[in-house]
Design a protein around this motif. Structure first.
Motif, mmCIF file in Angstrom:
data_model
loop_
_atom_site.group_PDB
_atom_site.id
_atom_site.type_symbol
_atom_site.label_atom_id
_atom_site.label_comp_id
_atom_site.label_asym_id
_atom_site.label_seq_id
_atom_site.Cartn_x
_atom_site.Cartn_y
_atom_site.Cartn_z
ATOM 1 N N GLY A 313 8.206 27.372 14.407
ATOM 2 C CA GLY A 313 8.342 28.356 13.336
ATOM 3 C C GLY A 313 7.021 28.884 12.842
ATOM 4 N N THR A 314 5.913 28.224 13.227
ATOM 5 C CA THR A 314 4.593 28.677 12.805
ATOM 6 C C THR A 314 3.832 29.247 14.004
ATOM 7 O OG1 THR A 314 3.517 26.533 13.196
ATOM 8 C CG2 THR A 314 4.559 26.883 11.036
ATOM 9 N N HIS A 315 2.638 29.773 13.742
ATOM 10 C CA HIS A 315 1.844 30.405 14.794
ATOM 11 C C HIS A 315 0.410 29.879 14.800
ATOM 12 C CE1 HIS A 315 5.175 33.253 14.146
ATOM 13 N NE2 HIS A 315 4.999 33.595 15.417
ATOM 14 N N TYR A 316 -0.208 29.959 15.982
ATOM 15 C CA TYR A 316 -1.625 29.630 16.132
ATOM 16 C C TYR A 316 -2.382 30.949 16.243
ATOM 17 C CZ TYR A 316 -5.940 27.529 17.819
ATOM 18 O OH TYR A 316 -7.252 27.131 17.957
ATOM 19 N N PHE A 317 -3.441 31.101 15.457
ATOM 20 C CA PHE A 317 -4.190 32.355 15.396
ATOM 21 C C PHE A 317 -5.545 32.195 16.093
ATOM 22 C CE2 PHE A 317 -1.119 32.495 12.053
ATOM 23 C CZ PHE A 317 -0.709 33.819 11.999
ATOM 24 N N SER A 318 -5.936 33.254 16.814
ATOM 25 C CA SER A 318 -7.197 33.218 17.562
ATOM 26 C C SER A 318 -7.969 34.513 17.358
ATOM 27 C CB SER A 318 -6.939 33.040 19.061
ATOM 28 O OG SER A 318 -6.128 31.914 19.310
ATOM 29 N N SER A 319 -9.297 34.406 17.502
ATOM 30 C CA SER A 319 -10.157 35.585 17.370
ATOM 31 C C SER A 319 -10.606 36.120 18.720
ATOM 32 C CB SER A 319 -11.396 35.245 16.529
ATOM 33 O OG SER A 319 -11.016 34.822 15.242
ATOM 34 N N THR A 320 -10.559 35.259 19.759
ATOM 35 C CA THR A 320 -10.993 35.689 21.097
ATOM 36 C C THR A 320 -9.861 35.519 22.096
ATOM 37 O OG1 THR A 320 -11.796 33.503 21.778
ATOM 38 C CG2 THR A 320 -13.323 34.918 20.546
ATOM 39 N N LEU A 321 -9.941 36.276 23.177
ATOM 40 C CA LEU A 321 -8.916 36.202 24.215
ATOM 41 C C LEU A 321 -8.935 34.842 24.894
ATOM 42 C CD1 LEU A 321 -6.722 37.564 25.856
ATOM 43 C CD2 LEU A 321 -8.500 38.499 27.368
ATOM 44 N N ASP A 322 -10.126 34.276 25.090
ATOM 45 C CA ASP A 322 -10.234 32.970 25.735
ATOM 46 C C ASP A 322 -9.522 31.901 24.903
ATOM 47 O OD1 ASP A 322 -11.388 31.258 27.856
ATOM 48 O OD2 ASP A 322 -12.494 30.371 26.165
ATOM 49 N N GLU A 323 -9.761 31.915 23.599
ATOM 50 C CA GLU A 323 -9.099 30.947 22.711
ATOM 51 C C GLU A 323 -7.588 31.163 22.714
ATOM 52 O OE1 GLU A 323 -9.199 29.485 18.005
ATOM 53 O OE2 GLU A 323 -10.315 31.272 18.637
ATOM 54 N N HIS A 324 -7.190 32.412 22.741
ATOM 55 C CA HIS A 324 -5.768 32.739 22.751
ATOM 56 C C HIS A 324 -5.111 32.227 24.032
ATOM 57 C CE1 HIS A 324 -2.017 34.899 22.212
ATOM 58 N NE2 HIS A 324 -2.211 35.565 23.343
ATOM 59 N N ASN A 325 -5.766 32.428 25.166
ATOM 60 C CA ASN A 325 -5.200 31.962 26.441
ATOM 61 C C ASN A 325 -5.024 30.450 26.452
ATOM 62 O OD1 ASN A 325 -4.990 34.522 27.524
ATOM 63 N ND2 ASN A 325 -7.013 34.466 28.480
ATOM 64 N N HIS A 326 -5.968 29.723 25.880
ATOM 65 C CA HIS A 326 -5.840 28.272 25.774
ATOM 66 C C HIS A 326 -4.632 27.893 24.898
ATOM 67 C CE1 HIS A 326 -9.978 27.982 27.423
ATOM 68 N NE2 HIS A 326 -9.601 26.749 27.764
ATOM 69 N N ALA A 327 -4.443 28.654 23.818
ATOM 70 C CA ALA A 327 -3.309 28.386 22.921
ATOM 71 C C ALA A 327 -1.982 28.676 23.621
ATOM 72 C CB ALA A 327 -3.440 29.241 21.660
ATOM 73 N N VAL A 328 -1.932 29.752 24.404
ATOM 74 C CA VAL A 328 -0.720 30.081 25.159
ATOM 75 C C VAL A 328 -0.407 28.964 26.144
ATOM 76 C CG1 VAL A 328 0.273 31.657 26.867
ATOM 77 C CG2 VAL A 328 -0.981 32.569 24.910
ATOM 78 N N GLU A 329 -1.440 28.460 26.808
ATOM 79 C CA GLU A 329 -1.263 27.356 27.764
ATOM 80 C C GLU A 329 -0.714 26.113 27.055
ATOM 81 O OE1 GLU A 329 -1.259 24.875 31.055
ATOM 82 O OE2 GLU A 329 -1.550 27.063 31.017
ATOM 83 N N LYS A 330 -1.284 25.825 25.870
ATOM 84 C CA LYS A 330 -0.887 24.615 25.144
ATOM 85 C C LYS A 330 0.512 24.697 24.538
ATOM 86 C CE LYS A 330 -2.298 21.720 21.223
ATOM 87 N NZ LYS A 330 -3.325 21.494 20.158
ATOM 88 N N PHE A 331 0.802 25.826 23.915
ATOM 89 C CA PHE A 331 2.051 25.912 23.137
ATOM 90 C C PHE A 331 3.215 26.556 23.887
ATOM 91 C CE2 PHE A 331 -1.273 25.893 19.774
ATOM 92 C CZ PHE A 331 -0.898 24.718 19.140
ATOM 93 N N GLN A 332 2.920 27.290 24.958
ATOM 94 C CA GLN A 332 3.994 27.998 25.651
ATOM 95 C C GLN A 332 4.193 27.514 27.093
ATOM 96 O OE1 GLN A 332 6.066 30.470 24.287
ATOM 97 N NE2 GLN A 332 5.172 29.769 22.363
ATOM 98 N N LYS A 333 3.148 27.594 27.899
ATOM 99 C CA LYS A 333 3.314 27.309 29.332
ATOM 100 C C LYS A 333 3.500 25.821 29.617
ATOM 101 C CE LYS A 333 0.774 31.379 30.898
ATOM 102 N NZ LYS A 333 -0.378 31.895 31.694
ATOM 103 N N ARG A 334 2.663 24.975 28.984
ATOM 104 C CA ARG A 334 2.738 23.540 29.269
ATOM 105 C C ARG A 334 4.078 22.937 28.858
ATOM 106 N NH1 ARG A 334 -2.167 20.612 26.774
ATOM 107 N NH2 ARG A 334 -3.219 22.241 27.986
#
Length: 344
Positions: A313-334
């Motif tokens: 229900g919450t979100h992870y916020f990022s300022s750079t694309l690299d940080e965002h991609n890591h977050a996508v990997e952690k919270f979505q793909k993995r």
């Protein structure tokens, strides 16, 4: 002699009128039921166009009054027989006839709650009306895209999407769709204060743009403290001319949506596809609440450009694309790969 006879007749007439008036007053103060246990409330519908005699007969059948003829006389004596307002009334046998009459004349009809949640679209609001059958849902849908009607509300838009403020409204059965819309739009004007209008002008945003952005924020999160952060992401992207890439806008633009947003949907040529189109969509995609409108006007002071769901229900916020991609990997793909492996 002749004069005395006339005087006697007048005196008798006054006496008879006084007796009748006294009896009428007593009757008007005498309910059908004196035992509170017998005074159970009931809903009575007074049809539009019903005569006072028909109304009196209906009340007598419902055992709310003792005599229809006396009720008719009571109504006429108060010049109320042509002032009854149709609708649903909650009445009970413990009410005095005078109280019943006063209620019918005052139009104190039963009011039913209609709750419009934050983030509902016109289509969803119409579905709520269709279930309750309190307001003509088909007429409601039609008026929400009627250009002439919309202009009469002093709104410059193709539809009323986003302008119907989410709240709980109390309406009588049979309320006209246009009247409910007037109330909902008026509520928006109350919420969108002069201070907020000045703030929008300072940001060089029209009210339509503010409501559009607020509606996207509304659909992106239900967590109050995240709204300003999501607003910051969108404002930053708008300023840098980066597409908003908001899934809810894409979904709104699809003719049919089965609950799964597919890769091909992100290539749809809808003007609401913010993966392809830069800037705000053409208009709101839902009815934003006050918190989301405020967030659109007062974004957080943050440099975020991305956010991804944490699946809680919450979100992870990022300022750079690299940080965002890591977050996508952690919270979505993995987590998805784990679930797929578990199924195997």
């Amino acid at each position: 002699m002749y004069g005395r006879l006339i005087l006697l007749i007048i005196l008798v007439a006054f006496l008879v009128a006084g007796v009748i008036g006294y009896q009428m007053t007593r009757w008007a103060d005498s309910p059908v039921a004196t035992d509170p246990r017998q005074a159970q409330p009931k809903i009575v519908t007074i049809p539009e166009g019903a005569t006072f005699q028909q109304i009196a007969a209906q009340l007598e059948r419902e055992r709310l009054i003792k005599s229809r003829s006396r009720f008719v006389l009571l109504g006429r004596s108060h010049s109320a027989d042509r002032r009854i307002i149709s609708g649903e009334y909650e009445l009970n046998p413990g009410m005095k006839p005078q109280e019943i009459l006063d209620k019918l004349v005052a139009g104190q009809v039963v009011l039913h709650p209609i709750t419009v949640p934050e983030g509902y679209s016109i289509a969803q609001i119409a579905d709520v009306l269709d279930i309750d059958k309190l307001v003509d849902a088909r007429e409601f849908r039609r008026l929400c895209t009627d250009r002439e009607f919309i202009r009469s509300l002093e709104i410059d838009a193709a539809s009323l999407e986003g302008y119907l403020f989410p709240d709980t409204y109390h309406v009588a059965r049979g309320t006209k769709a246009k009247d409910l819309i007037h109330v909902m739009v008026s509520k928006l004007w109350q919420v969108f204060t002069p201070a907020w209008r000045l703030r929008a002008a300072d940001m060089r945003m029209t009210m339509h743009q503010v409501l559009t952005l607020a509606s996207v924020i509304e659909k992106e999160t239900s967590v109050g403290e995240e709204r300003e952060l999501i607003s910051a992401v969108f404002h930053n992207r708008l300023r840098r001319k980066i597409p908003l890439q908001s899934d809810p806008t894409v979904i709104y633009g699809l003719e049919q949506f089965d609950g799964n947003l597919r890769k091909r949907d992100l290539s749809d040529h809808s003007p609401y596809n913010t993966y392809r189109v830069r800037g705000l969509p053409p208009g709101p995609i839902a009815s934003p609440g006050a918190q989301s409108i405020r967030a659109a006007l007062y974004p957080a002071n943050a440099a975020y450009l991305y956010f991804v769901s944490r699946n809680d229900g919450t979100h992870y916020f990022s300022s750079t694309l690299d940080e965002h991609n890591h977050a996508v990997e952690k919270f979505q793909k993995r987590p998805f790969r784990r679930m797929a492996g578990a199924r195997l």
